[in-house]
Design a protein around this motif. Structure first.
Motif, short mmCIF file in Angstrom:
data_model
loop_
_atom_site.label_atom_id
_atom_site.label_comp_id
_atom_site.label_asym_id
_atom_site.label_seq_id
_atom_site.Cartn_x
_atom_site.Cartn_y
_atom_site.Cartn_z
N VAL A 50 38.95 49.33 41.63
CA VAL A 50 39.00 48.80 43.00
C VAL A 50 38.24 49.78 43.88
O VAL A 50 38.57 50.97 43.92
N GLU A 51 37.21 49.26 44.57
CA GLU A 51 36.37 50.10 45.42
C GLU A 51 36.46 49.59 46.86
O GLU A 51 36.21 48.41 47.11
N TYR A 52 36.81 50.49 47.77
CA TYR A 52 36.88 50.15 49.19
C TYR A 52 35.83 50.94 49.94
O TYR A 52 35.75 52.17 49.81
N GLY A 53 35.03 50.25 50.75
CA GLY A 53 34.16 50.94 51.67
C GLY A 53 35.00 51.50 52.81
O GLY A 53 36.22 51.25 52.88
N PRO A 54 34.40 52.24 53.72
CA PRO A 54 35.14 52.74 54.86
C PRO A 54 35.86 51.61 55.58
O PRO A 54 35.28 50.56 55.87
N GLY A 55 37.15 51.79 55.82
CA GLY A 55 37.95 50.78 56.51
C GLY A 55 38.28 49.55 55.67
O GLY A 55 38.91 48.63 56.17
N GLY A 56 37.92 49.54 54.39
CA GLY A 56 38.14 48.37 53.54
C GLY A 56 39.61 48.19 53.17
O GLY A 56 40.39 49.14 53.18
N ALA A 57 39.96 46.96 52.84
CA ALA A 57 41.34 46.64 52.48
C ALA A 57 41.38 45.37 51.64
O ALA A 57 40.43 44.59 51.63
N SER A 58 42.47 45.19 50.94
CA SER A 58 42.74 43.94 50.22
C SER A 58 43.85 43.21 50.96
O SER A 58 44.75 43.84 51.50
N PRO A 59 43.81 41.88 50.96
CA PRO A 59 44.93 41.14 51.56
C PRO A 59 46.20 41.40 50.75
O PRO A 59 46.13 41.75 49.56
N GLY A 60 47.35 41.21 51.37
CA GLY A 60 48.61 41.32 50.64
C GLY A 60 48.58 40.42 49.42
O GLY A 60 48.04 39.32 49.48
N HIS A 61 49.15 40.89 48.31
CA HIS A 61 49.04 40.13 47.07
C HIS A 61 50.17 40.45 46.10
O HIS A 61 50.92 41.41 46.30
N THR A 62 50.26 39.63 45.08
CA THR A 62 51.15 39.88 43.95
C THR A 62 50.29 39.88 42.69
O THR A 62 49.11 39.49 42.72
N HIS A 63 50.89 40.32 41.61
CA HIS A 63 50.24 40.30 40.31
C HIS A 63 51.12 39.48 39.37
O HIS A 63 52.27 39.17 39.70
N PRO A 64 50.62 39.11 38.19
CA PRO A 64 51.43 38.29 37.29
C PRO A 64 52.79 38.93 37.00
O PRO A 64 52.91 40.16 36.93
N ASP A 65 53.81 38.07 36.81
CA ASP A 65 55.14 38.57 36.50
C ASP A 65 55.16 39.36 35.19
O ASP A 65 56.07 40.15 34.96
N SER A 66 54.17 39.14 34.34
CA SER A 66 54.13 39.84 33.05
C SER A 66 53.49 41.22 33.15
O SER A 66 53.48 41.96 32.18
N SER A 67 52.97 41.59 34.33
CA SER A 67 52.17 42.82 34.41
C SER A 67 52.97 44.03 34.87
O SER A 67 53.80 43.95 35.77
N PHE A 68 52.68 45.15 34.24
CA PHE A 68 53.10 46.47 34.70
C PHE A 68 51.80 47.19 35.02
O PHE A 68 50.86 47.17 34.23
N ILE A 69 51.73 47.85 36.18
CA ILE A 69 50.48 48.45 36.64
C ILE A 69 50.69 49.93 36.92
O ILE A 69 51.65 50.33 37.58
N TYR A 70 49.75 50.72 36.44
CA TYR A 70 49.70 52.15 36.72
C TYR A 70 48.35 52.42 37.37
O TYR A 70 47.31 52.08 36.80
N ALA A 71 48.34 52.98 38.57
CA ALA A 71 47.09 53.19 39.31
C ALA A 71 46.87 54.66 39.62
O ALA A 71 47.83 55.39 39.92
N THR A 72 45.61 55.08 39.56
CA THR A 72 45.21 56.44 39.90
C THR A 72 44.09 56.38 40.93
O THR A 72 43.11 55.65 40.74
N VAL A 73 44.22 57.14 42.00
CA VAL A 73 43.17 57.23 43.01
C VAL A 73 42.08 58.15 42.47
O VAL A 73 42.34 59.30 42.12
#
Length: 137
Positions: A50-73
């Motif tokens: 996931v790449e954000y330019g300055p001031g970038g954002a994603s709309p509020g969201h959900t992911h599949p009920d089957s997913s577990f997510i681990y994120a690193t900046v």
């Protein structure tokens, strides 16, 4: 009179805040890894950059009920709020996770001048095609 003035000021401030949030550029999403897990039938690991330019954002969201997510900046800083928790800023090297069924209300670049990137690793049902669904759909 003072009450009307304060109400008008509050309404104007809310309108400006809502407009500026809607005007933020969305992030760029790229699947960089997709592999079925041989020892867990029916599950895959998917890496999403996931790449954000300055001031970038994603709309509020959900992911599949089957997913577990681990994120690193990877770069910059990311503002995040999951399941209505207070917003938190994660810096490069920080990480967080999202449980299955979580609502990601805020995901944004914390900077208006520098880019930000994060790698989200999903463990998800192999046949799942949509990894993100906007809240409200």
């Amino acid at each position: 009179m003072l009450t009307r003035l304060l109400q008008a000021f509050a309404l104007t401030a809310l309108s400006i805040t809502a407009a500026s949030a809607a005007d933020r550029p969305e992030g760029k999403i790229t699947i960089v890894f997709d592999h079925a897990l041989p020892n867990v039938p029916g599950k895959s690991m998917k890496g999403v950059l996931v790449e954000y330019g300055p001031g970038g954002a994603s709309p509020g969201h959900t992911h599949p009920d089957s997913s577990f997510i681990y994120a690193t900046v990877l770069e910059g800083s990311i503002r995040s709020s999951v399941n209505g928790s207070p917003e938190r800023v994660y810096e490069a090297g920080d990480n967080f996770y999202e449980e299955p069924g979580a609502r990601h209300g805020v995901s944004a670049n914390a900077s208006d001048t520098k880019p930000a990137r994060l790698l989200a690793v999903f463990i998800v049902d192999t046949d799942e095609k949509e990894l993100t669904t906007p809240i409200g759909e």
